[in-house]
Write a protein that holds these residues in place. Sequence first.
Motif, PDB file in Angstrom:
ATOM      1  N   GLN A  98      37.206  15.058 -13.233  1.00 25.57           N
ATOM      2  CA  GLN A  98      36.025  14.427 -12.667  1.00 25.57           C
ATOM      3  C   GLN A  98      36.299  13.860 -11.277  1.00 25.57           C
ATOM      4  OE1 GLN A  98      33.156  14.394 -14.485  1.00 25.57           O
ATOM      5  NE2 GLN A  98      34.191  15.472 -16.134  1.00 25.57           N
ATOM      6  N   TYR A  99      37.522  13.973 -10.796  1.00 23.97           N
ATOM      7  CA  TYR A  99      37.951  13.384  -9.535  1.00 23.97           C
ATOM      8  C   TYR A  99      37.121  13.935  -8.380  1.00 23.97           C
ATOM      9  CZ  TYR A  99      40.928  12.082  -5.618  1.00 23.97           C
ATOM     10  OH  TYR A  99      41.398  11.573  -4.439  1.00 23.97           O
ATOM     11  N   THR A 100      36.580  13.029  -7.588  1.00 27.04           N
ATOM     12  CA  THR A 100      35.790  13.446  -6.434  1.00 27.04           C
ATOM     13  C   THR A 100      36.608  13.256  -5.162  1.00 27.04           C
ATOM     14  OG1 THR A 100      34.757  11.266  -6.277  1.00 27.04           O
ATOM     15  CG2 THR A 100      33.571  12.970  -7.522  1.00 27.04           C
ATOM     16  N   LEU A 101      36.476  14.200  -4.274  1.00 29.29           N
ATOM     17  CA  LEU A 101      37.216  14.172  -3.017  1.00 29.29           C
ATOM     18  C   LEU A 101      36.713  13.051  -2.128  1.00 29.29           C
ATOM     19  CD1 LEU A 101      37.200  18.021  -2.412  1.00 29.29           C
ATOM     20  CD2 LEU A 101      39.129  16.631  -3.180  1.00 29.29           C
ATOM     21  N   GLY A 102      37.627  12.464  -1.363  1.00 24.60           N
ATOM     22  CA  GLY A 102      37.266  11.384  -0.459  1.00 24.60           C
ATOM     23  C   GLY A 102      38.122  11.416   0.789  1.00 24.60           C
ATOM     24  N   SER A 103      37.765  10.585   1.758  1.00 22.33           N
ATOM     25  CA  SER A 103      38.515  10.567   3.015  1.00 22.33           C
ATOM     26  C   SER A 103      39.964  10.173   2.744  1.00 22.33           C
ATOM     27  CB  SER A 103      37.867   9.630   4.028  1.00 22.33           C
ATOM     28  OG  SER A 103      37.889   8.310   3.558  1.00 22.33           O
ATOM     29  N   GLY A 104      40.872  10.885   3.368  1.00 29.73           N
ATOM     30  CA  GLY A 104      42.298  10.671   3.164  1.00 29.73           C
ATOM     31  C   GLY A 104      42.933  11.719   2.274  1.00 29.73           C
ATOM     32  N   ASP A 105      42.146  12.429   1.456  1.00 31.96           N
ATOM     33  CA  ASP A 105      42.689  13.506   0.634  1.00 31.96           C
ATOM     34  C   ASP A 105      43.026  14.700   1.530  1.00 31.96           C
ATOM     35  OD1 ASP A 105      42.419  12.216  -1.840  1.00 31.96           O
ATOM     36  OD2 ASP A 105      40.393  12.981  -2.148  1.00 31.96           O
ATOM     37  N   THR A 106      44.097  15.398   1.200  1.00 30.74           N
ATOM     38  CA  THR A 106      44.429  16.649   1.877  1.00 30.74           C
ATOM     39  C   THR A 106      44.171  17.776   0.898  1.00 30.74           C
ATOM     40  OG1 THR A 106      46.123  15.574   3.215  1.00 30.74           O
ATOM     41  CG2 THR A 106      46.226  17.963   3.057  1.00 30.74           C
ATOM     42  N   VAL A 107      43.308  18.717   1.289  1.00 29.87           N
ATOM     43  CA  VAL A 107      42.956  19.833   0.414  1.00 29.87           C
ATOM     44  C   VAL A 107      43.429  21.143   1.025  1.00 29.87           C
ATOM     45  CG1 VAL A 107      40.973  18.705  -0.652  1.00 29.87           C
ATOM     46  CG2 VAL A 107      40.640  20.066   1.398  1.00 29.87           C
ATOM     47  N   LYS A 108      43.717  22.078   0.133  1.00 35.29           N
ATOM     48  CA  LYS A 108      44.099  23.426   0.547  1.00 35.29           C
ATOM     49  C   LYS A 108      43.104  24.394  -0.074  1.00 35.29           C
ATOM     50  CE  LYS A 108      47.904  26.680   0.654  1.00 35.29           C
ATOM     51  NZ  LYS A 108      49.333  26.877   0.359  1.00 35.29           N
ATOM     52  N   ILE A 124      30.667  21.877   5.982  1.00 37.66           N
ATOM     53  CA  ILE A 124      30.491  21.557   4.560  1.00 37.66           C
ATOM     54  C   ILE A 124      30.888  20.101   4.372  1.00 37.66           C
ATOM     55  CG2 ILE A 124      31.163  22.083   2.192  1.00 37.66           C
ATOM     56  CD1 ILE A 124      32.166  24.805   3.179  1.00 37.66           C
ATOM     57  N   THR A 125      29.994  19.305   3.790  1.00 37.50           N
ATOM     58  CA  THR A 125      30.326  17.921   3.436  1.00 37.50           C
ATOM     59  C   THR A 125      31.006  17.950   2.078  1.00 37.50           C
ATOM     60  OG1 THR A 125      28.428  17.103   4.660  1.00 37.50           O
ATOM     61  CG2 THR A 125      29.412  15.603   3.065  1.00 37.50           C
ATOM     62  N   VAL A 126      32.304  17.614   2.046  1.00 34.00           N
ATOM     63  CA  VAL A 126      33.070  17.731   0.814  1.00 34.00           C
ATOM     64  C   VAL A 126      33.304  16.395   0.117  1.00 34.00           C
ATOM     65  CG1 VAL A 126      34.186  19.867   1.521  1.00 34.00           C
ATOM     66  CG2 VAL A 126      35.277  17.711   2.030  1.00 34.00           C
ATOM     67  N   ILE A 127      33.063  15.270   0.817  1.00 32.63           N
ATOM     68  CA  ILE A 127      33.240  13.973   0.163  1.00 32.63           C
ATOM     69  C   ILE A 127      32.239  13.871  -0.989  1.00 32.63           C
ATOM     70  CG2 ILE A 127      32.830  11.488   0.445  1.00 32.63           C
ATOM     71  CD1 ILE A 127      34.294  11.564   3.000  1.00 32.63           C
ATOM     72  N   GLY A 128      32.751  13.485  -2.152  1.00 28.84           N
ATOM     73  CA  GLY A 128      31.906  13.363  -3.330  1.00 28.84           C
ATOM     74  C   GLY A 128      31.892  14.614  -4.192  1.00 28.84           C
ATOM     75  N   GLY A 158      33.713  22.001  -7.876  1.00 27.76           N
ATOM     76  CA  GLY A 158      32.443  22.131  -7.155  1.00 27.76           C
ATOM     77  C   GLY A 158      32.629  22.760  -5.792  1.00 27.76           C
ATOM     78  N   LEU A 159      33.706  22.383  -5.096  1.00 31.34           N
ATOM     79  CA  LEU A 159      33.989  22.976  -3.785  1.00 31.34           C
ATOM     80  C   LEU A 159      34.354  24.449  -3.932  1.00 31.34           C
ATOM     81  CD1 LEU A 159      34.249  22.694  -0.747  1.00 31.34           C
ATOM     82  CD2 LEU A 159      36.568  21.789  -1.102  1.00 31.34           C
ATOM     83  N   GLU A 160      35.145  24.776  -4.948  1.00 33.64           N
ATOM     84  CA  GLU A 160      35.480  26.183  -5.210  1.00 33.64           C
ATOM     85  C   GLU A 160      34.223  27.007  -5.418  1.00 33.64           C
ATOM     86  OE1 GLU A 160      38.090  26.639  -8.569  1.00 33.64           O
ATOM     87  OE2 GLU A 160      39.846  26.030  -7.427  1.00 33.64           O
ATOM     88  N   VAL A 191      38.635  32.408  -4.936  1.00 28.22           N
ATOM     89  CA  VAL A 191      38.773  31.153  -4.199  1.00 28.22           C
ATOM     90  C   VAL A 191      39.542  30.141  -5.042  1.00 28.22           C
ATOM     91  CG1 VAL A 191      37.516  29.254  -3.104  1.00 28.22           C
ATOM     92  CG2 VAL A 191      36.574  31.569  -3.033  1.00 28.22           C
ATOM     93  N   SER A 192      40.477  29.473  -4.411  1.00 33.23           N
ATOM     94  CA  SER A 192      41.230  28.405  -5.063  1.00 33.23           C
ATOM     95  C   SER A 192      41.240  27.183  -4.149  1.00 33.23           C
ATOM     96  CB  SER A 192      42.675  28.861  -5.323  1.00 33.23           C
ATOM     97  OG  SER A 192      43.457  27.784  -5.777  1.00 33.23           O
ATOM     98  N   VAL A 193      40.910  26.027  -4.713  1.00 30.28           N
ATOM     99  CA  VAL A 193      40.979  24.768  -3.972  1.00 30.28           C
ATOM    100  C   VAL A 193      41.926  23.849  -4.729  1.00 30.28           C
ATOM    101  CG1 VAL A 193      39.694  22.750  -3.159  1.00 30.28           C
ATOM    102  CG2 VAL A 193      38.615  25.010  -3.109  1.00 30.28           C
ATOM    103  N   SER A 194      42.868  23.253  -4.012  1.00 30.34           N
ATOM    104  CA  SER A 194      43.790  22.316  -4.648  1.00 30.34           C
ATOM    105  C   SER A 194      43.975  21.097  -3.756  1.00 30.34           C
ATOM    106  CB  SER A 194      45.143  22.985  -4.915  1.00 30.34           C
ATOM    107  OG  SER A 194      45.716  23.447  -3.711  1.00 30.34           O
ATOM    108  N   ILE A 195      44.369  20.002  -4.380  1.00 30.52           N
ATOM    109  CA  ILE A 195      44.652  18.775  -3.639  1.00 30.52           C
ATOM    110  C   ILE A 195      46.140  18.761  -3.344  1.00 30.52           C
ATOM    111  CG2 ILE A 195      44.612  16.260  -3.692  1.00 30.52           C
ATOM    112  CD1 ILE A 195      42.251  16.488  -5.644  1.00 30.52           C
ATOM    113  N   VAL A 196      46.483  18.786  -2.065  1.00 31.32           N
ATOM    114  CA  VAL A 196      47.874  18.770  -1.640  1.00 31.32           C
ATOM    115  C   VAL A 196      48.404  17.343  -1.684  1.00 31.32           C
ATOM    116  CG1 VAL A 196      49.437  19.246   0.296  1.00 31.32           C
ATOM    117  CG2 VAL A 196      47.527  20.791  -0.183  1.00 31.32           C
ATOM    118  N   GLU A 197      47.579  16.398  -1.233  1.00 31.06           N
ATOM    119  CA  GLU A 197      47.972  14.987  -1.216  1.00 31.06           C
ATOM    120  C   GLU A 197      46.733  14.134  -1.460  1.00 31.06           C
ATOM    121  OE1 GLU A 197      49.581  11.847   2.110  1.00 31.06           O
ATOM    122  OE2 GLU A 197      50.371  13.883   2.177  1.00 31.06           O
TER     123      GLU A 197
END
Length: 177
Positions: free
Chosen positions: A27-37, A66-70, A75-77, A94-100
């Motif tokens: 359920q984790y939502t992306l936010g400012s400061g996250d690094t995505v790949k 694309i607004t990805v916050i939230g 959902g982004l994938e 398509v693959s989306v992952s959180i790097v940091e």
Amino acid sequence: MLRAISALLFYVIASFPLFAQSVQFNQYTLGSGDTVKITVYGQDDLSLETRLNDVGVINYPYLGEITVIGMTVGGLETYIYEGLKGDYLINPSVSVSIVEYRPFFINGEVKNPGGYAFQPGLTIDKAAALAGGYTERASKTKIFVDRIVNGEQQTLSADRYMQVLPGDIINIEQSFF
């Protein structure tokens, strides 16, 4: 038979915290400061790695801004898959992952308050240890966490064993002896 049922019941109860944590991160939502790949297999020009800024908008090839916050990772994938499917690619992979993850912050009665890199499985006690430990005046019962829940900032009363999430702001109050 009874031994098998007991072992199964123990396994289910013991694995519940791991299951609850994986549900939280699904359920984790992306936010400012996250690094995505973002990776589109076989399409190097469509793959990128970026840290989300305060606005949370990325400029993605062929799809624009694309607004990805939230958004969740899934959902982004889906958004990128649907945007590329048909006009540009027949069946994009398509693959989306959180790097940091974005950092968490800890204030108050810890020896080194500040921002720290998030690590999965982090509790308030472990966060305090990263911050140099509790001070002598730290309260072990007056702990509050500022967290965004469903898009709204909330202040939660916490105990030392509560799970910390990326972006949390932990406040350790003073104890009066």
